[in-house]
Write a protein that holds these residues in place. Structure first.
Motif, PDB file in Angstrom:
ATOM      1  N   GLY A   5     -32.743   6.880  15.773  1.00 20.14           N
ATOM      2  CA  GLY A   5     -33.043   8.296  15.591  1.00 20.14           C
ATOM      3  C   GLY A   5     -32.045   8.956  14.656  1.00 20.14           C
ATOM      4  O   GLY A   5     -31.094   8.335  14.169  1.00 20.14           O
ATOM      5  N   VAL A   8     -29.177  14.537  17.200  1.00 19.27           N
ATOM      6  CA  VAL A   8     -28.450  14.595  18.472  1.00 19.27           C
ATOM      7  C   VAL A   8     -28.472  16.034  18.951  1.00 19.27           C
ATOM      8  O   VAL A   8     -28.147  16.954  18.192  1.00 19.27           O
ATOM      9  N   ARG A 175     -21.419  11.476  19.092  1.00 14.61           N
ATOM     10  CA  ARG A 175     -22.621  11.429  18.247  1.00 14.61           C
ATOM     11  C   ARG A 175     -22.865  10.018  17.733  1.00 14.61           C
ATOM     12  O   ARG A 175     -24.008   9.534  17.726  1.00 14.61           O
ATOM     13  N   LEU A 178     -24.387   7.701  20.388  1.00 21.81           N
ATOM     14  CA  LEU A 178     -25.816   7.925  20.591  1.00 21.81           C
ATOM     15  C   LEU A 178     -26.639   7.355  19.444  1.00 21.81           C
ATOM     16  O   LEU A 178     -27.640   6.667  19.660  1.00 21.81           O
ATOM     17  N   LEU A 179     -26.227   7.637  18.216  1.00 27.70           N
ATOM     18  CA  LEU A 179     -27.009   7.188  17.069  1.00 27.70           C
ATOM     19  C   LEU A 179     -26.931   5.674  16.875  1.00 27.70           C
ATOM     20  O   LEU A 179     -27.846   5.080  16.316  1.00 27.70           O
ATOM     21  N   ASP A 184     -27.185   6.579  26.038  1.00 30.35           N
ATOM     22  CA  ASP A 184     -28.301   7.524  26.054  1.00 30.35           C
ATOM     23  C   ASP A 184     -27.832   8.946  26.344  1.00 30.35           C
ATOM     24  O   ASP A 184     -28.513   9.911  25.991  1.00 30.35           O
ATOM     25  N   ARG A 243     -29.787  12.042  22.396  1.00 36.92           N
ATOM     26  CA  ARG A 243     -30.723  12.020  21.274  1.00 36.92           C
ATOM     27  C   ARG A 243     -31.827  13.043  21.561  1.00 36.92           C
ATOM     28  O   ARG A 243     -32.313  13.142  22.689  1.00 36.92           O
TER      29      ARG A 243
END
Length: 425
Positions: A5, A8, A175, A178-179, A184, A243
């Motif tokens: 994705g 965020v 960040r 997550l990316l 999660d 995300r």
């Protein structure tokens, strides 16, 4: 590792600050534009005897349980802020997959008060007088560890220490987690509580603190021509990051998007910023690239704005050079003092609230006639208006520069609707 994705979302906020220990009180205090500085009993007799403490809360009672005895003050603040942020996000540690939850909490130097107290015990009573809890109370990673325990978070747990940029560094790292698909949910922010005679004396000795002791409430004056140093504060802020697609899929509430982050190092001096502002400028440019923004798309800048002669001059030159369209500028340290490792996270939370409310808080102790840099500083009273994109600057001793790019949710970004259909918001 392939990134998962592109967006965020900030889905929860928790705050413990000199202006207030909940979101609404904090926001009202920030918008009032009145400094929280006052004289502190524990600093009596020092050349600088004032600061911005967190008042009006019994941290032990709020946290509860026997574990508070092993926690330093900065840890208690971080834990309380984390609990509130998770609740605000509508999440529960009893329901999430803890293996996919990370914790990243920026910190300065850890439990200074506990260390000083035990040095005195050692001098006065020998080794047997030293508390067996000293190490877990003073270690800088204690906040990240205690928050992970309380939240049953078994993913990565990190404690970045980039001085006054630590809270912003934590959000940038969160960040990335997550990316990169490693987590999660990430609970991220910063905490610091070093309003102690030792630390205040050290900062005063190096000339970093304001000596405007006649009226402490007038001492922190970012971007004013007669600024003479910062006012030390304490506090914590924690943000829950997910995300965006995941947050929407669980019917969560994206409060803002953390669209980009940039970091760069001065490599110039241990405490003084590079007067050219080259490192700060590189961090801003990196954040803009990651967010996919042009400089002219930035509506507002939450400045580091410490009220020190060197920082404010450097930062003002960077802003003026990169943003000739003159976005609005605020500097929360006028109200809050400098909360050190917590400041980047507290100011990121302020940016989220600015995006939500369309209000920019004013800079305390600054008026148009005393501002020397030609920036569009918000003074006197809050400024209302639609704000879509903001930058938050954080600069730290050691030459650390971190800039966060935050965007109002629903601004020129695709979002998931229904069963995953993309629509323009």
């Amino acid at each position: 590792m392939a990134r998962v994705g592109t967006d965020v979302a900030v889905t929860g906020l928790g705050l413990v600050t000199p202006a207030g220990v909940d979101e609404n009180t904090f926001w009202d205090g920030l918008c009032a534009g009145v400094s929280m500085a006052r004289r502190c009993d524990e600093l009596a007799g020092l050349p600088v005897d004032f600061g911005c403490p967190v008042d009006g809360i019994d941290l032990d009672a709020e946290i509860g349980g026997r574990s508070v005895w092993r926690m330093a003050r900065f840890v208690k603040m971080a834990l309380l802020a984390a609990r509130r942020a998770v609740s605000d996000a509508g999440l529960s540690p009893r329901q999430w997959d803890g293996d996919r939850v990370g914790v990243v909490l920026g910190v300065g130097v850890g439990g200074v008060s506990a260390l000083v107290d035990n040095v005195r015990r050692l001098d006065g009573g020998g080794a047997e007088a030293v508390s067996p809890l000293l190490v877990p109370m003073m270690m800088p990673n204690a906040a990240a560890g205690e928050v992970a325990i309380a939240l049953r978070a078994h993913g990565p747990s990190l404690a970045p220490a980039t001085a006054c940029a630590s809270g912003a560094t934590a959000l940038s790292l969160a960040r990335d987690l997550l990316l990169d698909g490693r987590c999660d949910v990430v609970v991220a922010g910063g905490a610091d509580a070093v309003l102690t005679p030792l630390v205040v004396s050290a900062f005063a000795g190096m000339g970093a603190l304001s000596r405007r002791g006649g009226d402490p409430a007038e001492a922190s004056r970012p971007f004013a021509a007669d600024r003479d140093g910062f006012v030390i504060g304490e506090g914590a802020a924690v943000l829950v990051l997910e995300r965006t697609a995941d947050a929407l899929a669980r019917d969560g509430r994206p409060r803002a998007l953390l669209t980009g982050a940039g970091s760069a190092t001065d490599a110039h001096h241990p405490t003084a910023p590079d007067p050219s502002g080259a490192g700060a400028r590189r961090a801003v440019e990196a954040a803009l690239r990651e967010a996919g923004w042009g400089p002219d798309q930035v509506d507002h800048i939450n400045a580091h704005g410490t009220s020190t002669p060197l920082n404010d001059a450097m930062e003002a030159a960077v802003i003026a050079g990169l943003f000739p369209h003159r976005p609005s500028v605020t500097a929360p340290k006028g109200v809050l003092g400098h909360t050190l490792a917590a400041s980047g996270a507290i100011e990121a939370a302020a940016c989220v609230l600015t995006l939500e409310h369309g209000i920019v808080p004013p800079i305390a102790n600054l008026d148009a006639s005393s501002e020397e840099f030609g920036l569009d500083c918000v003074v006197g009273k809050p400024r209302a208006g639609r704000v879509e994109r903001v930058l938050s600057h954080s600069f730290g001793f050691g030459g650390h520069n971190v800039v966060l790019a935050l965007q109002r949710f629903g601004t020129d970004r695709p979002r998931l609707c229904g069963r995953g259909v993309l629509v323009n918001a």
